[in-house]
Design a protein around this motif. Structure first.
Motif, mmCIF file in Angstrom:
data_model
loop_
_atom_site.group_PDB
_atom_site.id
_atom_site.type_symbol
_atom_site.label_atom_id
_atom_site.label_comp_id
_atom_site.label_asym_id
_atom_site.label_seq_id
_atom_site.Cartn_x
_atom_site.Cartn_y
_atom_site.Cartn_z
ATOM 1 N N ASP A 1 -12.593 2.816 -7.424
ATOM 2 C CA ASP A 1 -12.456 4.064 -6.934
ATOM 3 C C ASP A 1 -11.730 4.347 -5.426
ATOM 4 O O ASP A 1 -11.531 5.196 -5.236
ATOM 5 C CB ASP A 1 -14.411 4.259 -5.573
ATOM 6 C CG ASP A 1 -15.255 4.720 -6.627
ATOM 7 O OD1 ASP A 1 -15.021 5.064 -8.300
ATOM 8 O OD2 ASP A 1 -16.187 4.449 -6.106
ATOM 9 N N THR A 2 -11.080 3.028 -5.526
ATOM 10 C CA THR A 2 -9.852 2.982 -4.205
ATOM 11 C C THR A 2 -8.478 3.077 -5.231
ATOM 12 O O THR A 2 -8.547 2.295 -5.914
ATOM 13 C CB THR A 2 -10.422 2.211 -3.539
ATOM 14 O OG1 THR A 2 -10.337 0.904 -4.384
ATOM 15 C CG2 THR A 2 -11.067 2.377 -2.364
ATOM 16 N N PHE B 1 -7.572 -6.689 -5.473
ATOM 17 C CA PHE B 1 -8.743 -5.794 -5.059
ATOM 18 C C PHE B 1 -9.928 -6.126 -4.731
ATOM 19 O O PHE B 1 -11.199 -4.582 -5.450
ATOM 20 C CB PHE B 1 -8.171 -4.627 -6.172
ATOM 21 C CG PHE B 1 -6.556 -3.897 -5.819
ATOM 22 C CD1 PHE B 1 -6.928 -3.124 -5.162
ATOM 23 C CD2 PHE B 1 -5.798 -4.527 -6.761
ATOM 24 C CE1 PHE B 1 -4.817 -2.575 -5.138
ATOM 25 C CE2 PHE B 1 -4.606 -3.770 -6.703
ATOM 26 C CZ PHE B 1 -4.295 -3.252 -5.684
ATOM 27 N N GLY B 2 -10.309 -7.420 -5.065
ATOM 28 C CA GLY B 2 -11.982 -7.946 -5.284
ATOM 29 C C GLY B 2 -13.265 -7.767 -6.247
ATOM 30 O O GLY B 2 -14.041 -7.778 -6.283
ATOM 31 N N LEU C 1 1.076 -1.216 -0.301
ATOM 32 C CA LEU C 1 -0.360 0.314 -0.020
ATOM 33 C C LEU C 1 0.882 1.247 0.255
ATOM 34 O O LEU C 1 1.722 1.536 0.651
ATOM 35 C CB LEU C 1 -1.249 -0.083 1.353
ATOM 36 C CG LEU C 1 -2.073 -1.153 1.384
ATOM 37 C CD1 LEU C 1 -2.921 -1.361 2.412
ATOM 38 C CD2 LEU C 1 -2.915 -1.316 0.043
ATOM 39 N N GLY C 2 0.336 2.222 -0.607
ATOM 40 C CA GLY C 2 1.163 3.498 -0.106
ATOM 41 C C GLY C 2 2.120 3.487 -1.900
ATOM 42 O O GLY C 2 2.383 4.630 -2.343
ATOM 43 N N THR C 3 2.297 2.502 -2.855
ATOM 44 C CA THR C 3 3.328 2.083 -3.765
ATOM 45 C C THR C 3 2.728 2.575 -5.029
ATOM 46 O O THR C 3 1.701 2.441 -5.032
ATOM 47 C CB THR C 3 3.968 0.940 -3.972
ATOM 48 O OG1 THR C 3 3.588 -0.047 -4.354
ATOM 49 C CG2 THR C 3 4.766 0.907 -2.188
ATOM 50 N N THR D 1 -2.338 -4.974 -15.773
ATOM 51 C CA THR D 1 -3.766 -4.982 -14.907
ATOM 52 C C THR D 1 -4.051 -3.633 -14.049
ATOM 53 O O THR D 1 -4.922 -3.658 -13.663
ATOM 54 C CB THR D 1 -3.631 -6.572 -13.700
ATOM 55 O OG1 THR D 1 -3.836 -7.042 -15.494
ATOM 56 C CG2 THR D 1 -4.991 -6.625 -13.241
ATOM 57 N N LEU D 2 -3.077 -3.536 -12.966
ATOM 58 C CA LEU D 2 -3.569 -2.357 -12.086
ATOM 59 C C LEU D 2 -3.517 -0.955 -12.964
ATOM 60 O O LEU D 2 -4.824 -0.229 -11.807
ATOM 61 C CB LEU D 2 -1.542 -2.146 -11.487
ATOM 62 C CG LEU D 2 -1.776 -3.137 -10.634
ATOM 63 C CD1 LEU D 2 -0.076 -3.756 -9.667
ATOM 64 C CD2 LEU D 2 -2.224 -3.514 -9.386
#
Length: 311
Positions: free
Chosen positions: A80-81, A118-119, A47-49, A71-72
């Protein structure tokens, strides 16, 4: 953490150039799926990278890393996240460069693992598009096991040939001493061959729909012969003769790799004897035998829609 899995295959039953629905020539293939082999991917977000701050293990799986970053990027425009980089770890049992779909399996597993973190579950069409972007060509391993004529450089299905391949037993072996093949350096089949491959397509369609294993073996053997002008296998005459003398239905090869196999009817009363006779003959000819594969029944994987990117 996200998890993703993808199977492998054992080369192709047919590969060449075919007409699409608009009458345009398209390069396509029909893979021979096998069960039990493939890739498992784990993605641990950091997280945060930044999304491209992504490490892959093993470090040489550059195509899988590229697919994960793509994909990212897609998820970043759809969710939204915020998304982030992280650690992508790949494990599996597919040999690299032999034509068993190892790079596609890595890519699909990576895409699924990142999405899962990410669900999100990707539809097969989205996975196919990402795979083609990551490696220029893709096997249809993101789809179900129905026999598909698949345009590998476009990531789309040209034809569903039937519900399932007839059951087969495959005695696997290696050609070219098992040397890896750089698929992107191989020549592509000339479009002038399209009618020859269309004849094989029609015969394969009939073989699948009537469960005619002898006809399927003849098509696969002829496709292997036609592929000699693209990736010659000096062992092919020996393979075809061993298949004949072992009462096999035919042979199949990886059209862009060095795995091959001899196809048998699983209903043959003396199947163990035929397999042993084939194994002995191949070993005598200096052709390394791998193992016996049983083709899997068609399975269906229902896709749930991915959140679409904002327009």
């Amino acid at each position: 953490m996200g998890i993703g899995r993808a199977p492998g295959h054992h080369g192709e039953l047919l590969q060449g150039v075919f007409w699409d629905t608009l009458g345009e020539p398209r390069r396509g293939l029909v893979t021979l799926p096998i069960s039990g082999s493939g890739t498992c991917a784990e993605f641990r977000p950091d997280l945060g990278t930044a999304p491209d701050a992504l490490t892959v293990v093993p470090a040489d799986r550059a195509k899988a890393r590229r697919a994960a970053v793509l994909t990212l990027d897609l998820l970043g425009s759809a969710l939204d996240t915020p998304v982030c980089g992280g650690l992508l770890r790949l494990t599996g049992d597919l040999p690299v460069g032999l034509g068993m779909g190892s790079s596609t399996s890595d890519i699909i597993a990576a895409v699924r693992a990142v999405a899962d973190a990410f669900g999100v579950r990707m539809p097969a069409s989205t996975v196919a598009a990402l795979a083609v972007r990551a490696e220029q060509a893709s096997d249809p391993l993101m789809l179900d096991d129905r026999p598909l004529l698949f345009a590998q450089r476009e990531g789309r299905v040209l034809e569903v040939l039937g519900n399932a391949l007839p059951p087969m037993v495959l005695l696997g072996c290696l050609t070219g001493a098992g040397r890896p093949v750089d698929t992107l350096r191989l020549p592509t089949v000339d479009t002038s061959w399209v009618e020859a491959y269309e004849r094989l397509r029609r015969r394969l369609r009939r073989a699948v729909r009537t469960a005619d294993l002898a006809l399927l073996g003849a098509v696969s053997t002829e496709s292997a012969r036609l592929n000699q002008h693209l990736l010659p296998k000096e062992e092919l005459p020996v393979l075809t003769e061993v298949a004949r003398s072992s009462s096999a239905v035919g042979i199949q090869v990886a059209h862009s790799g060095n795995v091959a196999g001899v196809l048998f009817d699983p209903a043959a009363a003396d199947l163990p004897h035929r397999l042993e006779r084939c194994r002995t003959a191949l070993a005598r000819a200096g052709i390394a035998v791998t193992r016996v594969f049983h083709t899997s029944a068609a399975r269906s994987r229902k896709d749930t829609p991915v959140v679409r990117p904002r327009r």
